[in-house]
Write an enzyme that holds these catalytic residues in place. Structure first.
Site, PDB file in Angstrom:
ATOM      1  N   SER A 262       9.194 -10.882   5.279  1.00 47.56           N
ATOM      2  CA  SER A 262       9.548  -9.577   4.701  1.00 47.56           C
ATOM      3  C   SER A 262      11.068  -9.428   4.660  1.00 47.56           C
ATOM      4  O   SER A 262      11.799 -10.221   5.271  1.00 47.56           O
ATOM      5  CB  SER A 262       8.950  -8.444   5.545  1.00 47.56           C
ATOM      6  OG  SER A 262       9.640  -8.375   6.792  1.00 47.56           O
TER       7      SER A 262
ATOM      8  N   ASP B  92       7.388 -11.240   1.131  1.00 46.19           N
ATOM      9  CA  ASP B  92       6.478 -10.094   1.232  1.00 46.19           C
ATOM     10  C   ASP B  92       7.243  -8.817   0.839  1.00 46.19           C
ATOM     11  O   ASP B  92       8.326  -8.554   1.369  1.00 46.19           O
ATOM     12  CB  ASP B  92       6.006 -10.015   2.693  1.00 46.19           C
ATOM     13  CG  ASP B  92       4.843  -9.063   2.893  1.00 46.19           C
ATOM     14  OD1 ASP B  92       4.110  -8.796   1.926  1.00 46.19           O
ATOM     15  OD2 ASP B  92       4.663  -8.606   4.057  1.00 46.19           O
TER      16      ASP B  92
ATOM     17  N   ASP C  71       7.367  -5.787  -5.405  1.00 46.43           N
ATOM     18  CA  ASP C  71       6.592  -4.575  -5.150  1.00 46.43           C
ATOM     19  C   ASP C  71       7.226  -3.397  -5.885  1.00 46.43           C
ATOM     20  O   ASP C  71       8.092  -2.705  -5.363  1.00 46.43           O
ATOM     21  CB  ASP C  71       6.543  -4.323  -3.634  1.00 46.43           C
ATOM     22  CG  ASP C  71       5.702  -3.096  -3.296  1.00 46.43           C
ATOM     23  OD1 ASP C  71       5.246  -2.409  -4.236  1.00 46.43           O
ATOM     24  OD2 ASP C  71       5.519  -2.826  -2.093  1.00 46.43           O
TER      25      ASP C  71
ATOM     26  N   GLU D  99       2.125  -5.429  -7.776  1.00 46.97           N
ATOM     27  CA  GLU D  99       1.264  -4.428  -7.121  1.00 46.97           C
ATOM     28  C   GLU D  99       1.101  -3.195  -7.990  1.00 46.97           C
ATOM     29  O   GLU D  99       2.054  -2.680  -8.566  1.00 46.97           O
ATOM     30  CB  GLU D  99       1.824  -4.032  -5.751  1.00 46.97           C
ATOM     31  CG  GLU D  99       0.972  -2.948  -5.075  1.00 46.97           C
ATOM     32  CD  GLU D  99       1.181  -2.806  -3.569  1.00 46.97           C
ATOM     33  OE1 GLU D  99       1.754  -3.709  -2.948  1.00 46.97           O
ATOM     34  OE2 GLU D  99       0.775  -1.768  -3.023  1.00 46.97           O
TER      35      GLU D  99
ATOM     36  N   HIS E 265      -0.718   0.048   5.678  1.00 49.53           N
ATOM     37  CA  HIS E 265       0.083  -0.736   6.619  1.00 49.53           C
ATOM     38  C   HIS E 265       0.097  -0.122   8.021  1.00 49.53           C
ATOM     39  O   HIS E 265      -0.029   1.087   8.164  1.00 49.53           O
ATOM     40  CB  HIS E 265       1.519  -0.862   6.098  1.00 49.53           C
ATOM     41  CG  HIS E 265       1.623  -1.721   4.877  1.00 49.53           C
ATOM     42  ND1 HIS E 265       1.932  -1.230   3.637  1.00 49.53           N
ATOM     43  CD2 HIS E 265       1.441  -3.057   4.704  1.00 49.53           C
ATOM     44  CE1 HIS E 265       1.954  -2.214   2.762  1.00 49.53           C
ATOM     45  NE2 HIS E 265       1.654  -3.332   3.372  1.00 49.53           N
ATOM     46  N   GLY E 266       0.277  -0.983   9.021  1.00 42.61           N
ATOM     47  CA  GLY E 266       0.469  -0.502  10.382  1.00 42.61           C
ATOM     48  C   GLY E 266      -0.827  -0.440  11.187  1.00 42.61           C
ATOM     49  O   GLY E 266      -1.885  -0.887  10.734  1.00 42.61           O
TER      50      GLY E 266
ATOM     51  N   SER F 273      -5.086  -5.456   8.631  1.00 44.04           N
ATOM     52  CA  SER F 273      -5.319  -5.664  10.060  1.00 44.04           C
ATOM     53  C   SER F 273      -6.538  -4.857  10.504  1.00 44.04           C
ATOM     54  O   SER F 273      -6.791  -3.766   9.985  1.00 44.04           O
ATOM     55  CB  SER F 273      -4.083  -5.248  10.871  1.00 44.04           C
ATOM     56  OG  SER F 273      -3.126  -6.292  10.851  1.00 44.04           O
TER      57      SER F 273
ATOM     58  N   SER G 188       0.079  -6.581  11.539  1.00 43.24           N
ATOM     59  CA  SER G 188      -0.024  -5.703  12.721  1.00 43.24           C
ATOM     60  C   SER G 188      -0.896  -6.280  13.829  1.00 43.24           C
ATOM     61  O   SER G 188      -0.570  -6.143  15.016  1.00 43.24           O
ATOM     62  CB  SER G 188      -0.572  -4.330  12.310  1.00 43.24           C
ATOM     63  OG  SER G 188       0.325  -3.708  11.428  1.00 43.24           O
TER      64      SER G 188
HETATM   65  P1  13P Z   1      -1.061  -4.798   8.324  1.00 42.76           P
HETATM   66  O1  13P Z   1      -0.032  -3.812   8.760  1.00 42.76           O
HETATM   67  O2  13P Z   1      -2.415  -4.153   8.189  1.00 42.76           O
HETATM   68  O3  13P Z   1      -1.133  -6.005   9.203  1.00 42.76           O
HETATM   69  O4  13P Z   1      -0.662  -5.309   6.843  1.00 42.76           O
HETATM   70  C1  13P Z   1       0.324  -6.291   6.681  1.00 42.76           C
HETATM   71  C2  13P Z   1       0.769  -6.427   5.265  1.00 42.76           C
HETATM   72  O5  13P Z   1       0.208  -5.891   4.329  1.00 42.76           O
HETATM   73  C3  13P Z   1       1.942  -7.279   5.002  1.00 42.76           C
HETATM   74  O6  13P Z   1       2.352  -7.231   3.679  1.00 42.76           O
HETATM   75  O1  G3H Z   2       3.733  -5.008   5.024  1.00 43.19           O
HETATM   76  C1  G3H Z   2       4.702  -5.146   5.770  1.00 43.19           C
HETATM   77  C2  G3H Z   2       4.738  -6.210   6.779  1.00 43.19           C
HETATM   78  O2  G3H Z   2       3.878  -5.908   7.861  1.00 43.19           O
HETATM   79  C3  G3H Z   2       6.143  -6.482   7.205  1.00 43.19           C
HETATM   80  O3  G3H Z   2       6.627  -5.440   7.980  1.00 43.19           O
HETATM   81  O4  G3H Z   2       8.823  -4.794   7.010  1.00 43.19           O
HETATM   82  O5  G3H Z   2       8.273  -4.374   9.435  1.00 43.19           O
HETATM   83  O6  G3H Z   2       8.719  -6.708   8.600  1.00 43.19           O
HETATM   84  P1  G3H Z   2       8.233  -5.315   8.272  1.00 43.19           P
HETATM   85 ZN    ZN Z   3       1.993  -5.318   2.738  1.00 42.05          ZN
END
Ligand code: 13P
Ligand code: G3H
Ligand code: ZN
Length: 330
Positions: free
Chosen positions: A56, A93, A115, A145, A189-190, A235, A278
Site C-alpha cells: 500500500s 494496493d 483506486d 474499482e 476495511h479494518g 478479513s 487486518s
Molecule cells: P481487510 O482490512 O479486511 O483485511 O482488507 C484489506 C484490503 O482490502 C487491502 O486492500
Molecule cells: O486496504 C488497505 C490495506 O489494508 C492497507 O492498509 O493503508 O494501512 O497500509 P494501510
Molecule cells: Zn483494500
C-alpha cells in the site's frame, strides 16, 4: 527502469484465468516488514498456492519503497530456496494517482490498482484509462474499482459504503480496459466491519453479520461473463485472536469480520482475488501480546516476532486451504 519479468514475478492475467476456471481465488496479502513477507511466502510455498504480494501507499511510507521492492525480489528467491517456485505477483494496493502507479510499474511491480472509486464516475474512468494505457505497454495488469467500501486505515478511508451499481460495470470495463474490477458488496476495511446492532445471534450466541450482497455479484457476473472480480476488505476477524488480544491487555471493541463461508462462496464465483490484511495484523498482535504477558523478561525482538511470524504463517495456510481454495493450484 526495471521490468517485473526480470525479477521473476508474474502479472495477474494467467492466475485469474486459472482461478476463474478452477473456482478458487488467489490470496492478496499485504506486507510491510520481513516477518510478514516470510510468513506469506513460506505459507504459500507449503500449500503450493499462487500469491499476490500487496504494497500500500502507507507500506511504502513505513518501510521505504526501495526496500520493499527488493524484498519482493528476495521473496522470489526465497520461494525457490524453499524448494517450490510459486507464481508471485507484486501489486500496488489502492494506488491513488497516475504518478504513483507509474513509479511502481517503473520499479518492477507486475500489477497495480488505481483506486478512483471515490471520484465522480467520469473522472474514475479517465484516471483508470490513463493508468491502463501506461501499464499495458509493459504487460502490467491493472485493477480498477467501482463502488465504495467503508473503513478507515492509514491511507484508505471512507465513512460510508456504496454498493457497486451493476449497470455501470460493462461501460467502465470497456472504456478503461482494466484487467480486473474491485466491487463493493458489503465488505469493508479494518477490524470493525459491522456494528453489533446490524448482526443477529446464532444458537451459540455468536454475532452473525448480514450476508454479502451476492445478488449484486451475480448481476455483475451476468453482465461481465468470465471477467475477474476482486473483493477488498475480506478479513474474517477471527474471534479467538480478538479474545487473545483483549486477554493480554488489548482493547478491541466490537471487532467483527466477514464469515469464512461467505468468502468460500465468493471464491467459487467470478471473484478471483481476495484481499486480506487486518487478520494478519490481529494474528501478529495476539502472538506478541501473549509473549509480552507471559514472558515479561524477554527483550530480544526475535523472541516475540518469531512466534508472531509462526502464527501468521498458520493463518495464511488456513486461508489458502480452507477459505480461498488456492492450495495446490501453484
Ligand atoms: P481487510 O482490512 O479486511 O483485511 O482488507 C484489506 C484490503 O482490502 C487491502 O486492500
Ligand atoms: O486496504 C488497505 C490495506 O489494508 C492497507 O492498509 O493503508 O494501512 O497500509 P494501510
Ligand atoms: Zn483494500
Amino acid at each position: 527502469m526495471v521490468n517485473y519479468k526480470d525479477l521473476g514475478l508474474v502479472n495477474s492475467r494467467e492466475l485469474f484465468k486459472k482461478a476463474m476456471d478452477g473456482g478458487y481465488a488467489v490470496p492478496a496479502y499485504n506486507f510491510n516488514n520481513m516477518e510478514q513477507l516470510q510468513a506469506i511466502i513460506s505459507a504459500c510455498v507449503e500449500t503450493k498456492s499462487p500469491v499476490i504480494l500487496q504494497v500500500s501507499k502507507g507500506a511504502r511510507k513505513y518501510a521505504n519503497k526501495t526496500i520493499l521492492r527488493y524484498m519482493a525480489e528476495g521473496a522470489v528467491k526465497y520461494s525457490e530456496e524453499l524448494g517450490y517456485k510459486i507464481p508471485i505477483v507484486l501489486h500496488l494496493d489502492h494506488g491513488d494517482s497516475f504518478e504513483l502507479c507509474k513509479e511502481c510499474i517503473d520499479m518492477g511491480f507486475s500489477s497495480v490498482m488505481i483506486d478512483g472509486s471515490s471520484l465522480p464516475y467520469e473522472e474514475n474512468i479517465a484516471i483508470t484509462k490513463k493508468v491502463v494505457e501506461y501499464a499495458h505497454k509493459f504487460d502490467v495488469t491493472v485493477e480498477g474499482e467501482l463502488g465504495v467500501l467503508a473503513g478507515i486505515e492509514d491511507e484508505v478511508q471512507s465513512d460510508v459504503s456504496h454498493y457497486t451499481k451493476p449497470e455501470e460495470v460493462e461501460d467502465f470495463v470497456k472504456r478503461t480496459g482494466v484487467d480486473s474490477l474491485a466491487i463493493s458488496i458489503g465488505t469493508s476495511h479494518g477490524a470493525n466491519k459491522f456494528k453489533p446492532e446490524q448482526c443477529t445471534r446464532n444458537e451459540e450466541g455468536v454475532l452473525v453479520p448480514p450476508p454479502l450482497r451476492f445478488d449484486i455479484l451475480k448481476e455483475i457476473e451476468r453482465r461481465l461473463p468470465g471477467f475477474p472480480i476482486v473483493l477488498h476488505g475480506s478479513s474474517s476477524v477471527p474471534q479467538e485472536l480478538v479474545k487473545t488480544i483483549n486477554k493480554y491487555g488489548g482493547a478491541l471493541k466490537d471487532a467483527i469480520g466477514i464469515p469464512e463461508e461467505q468468502l468460500r462462496k465468493a471464491a467459487k464465483s467470478a471473484v478471483c482475488k481476495i484481499n486480506i490484511d487486518s487478520d494478519g495484523r490481529l494474528a501478529m498482535t495476539a502472538a506478541i501480546r501473549k509473549v509480552f504477558a507471559e514472558k515479561p523478561y524477554i527483550f530480544d525482538p526475535r523472541k516475540y516476532l518469531g512466534p508472531a511470524r509462526d502464527s501468521l504463517k498458520e493463518l495464511y495456510k488456513h486461508k489458502n486451504v480452507n477459505v480461498l481454495g488456492s492450495a495446490g493450484k501453484a
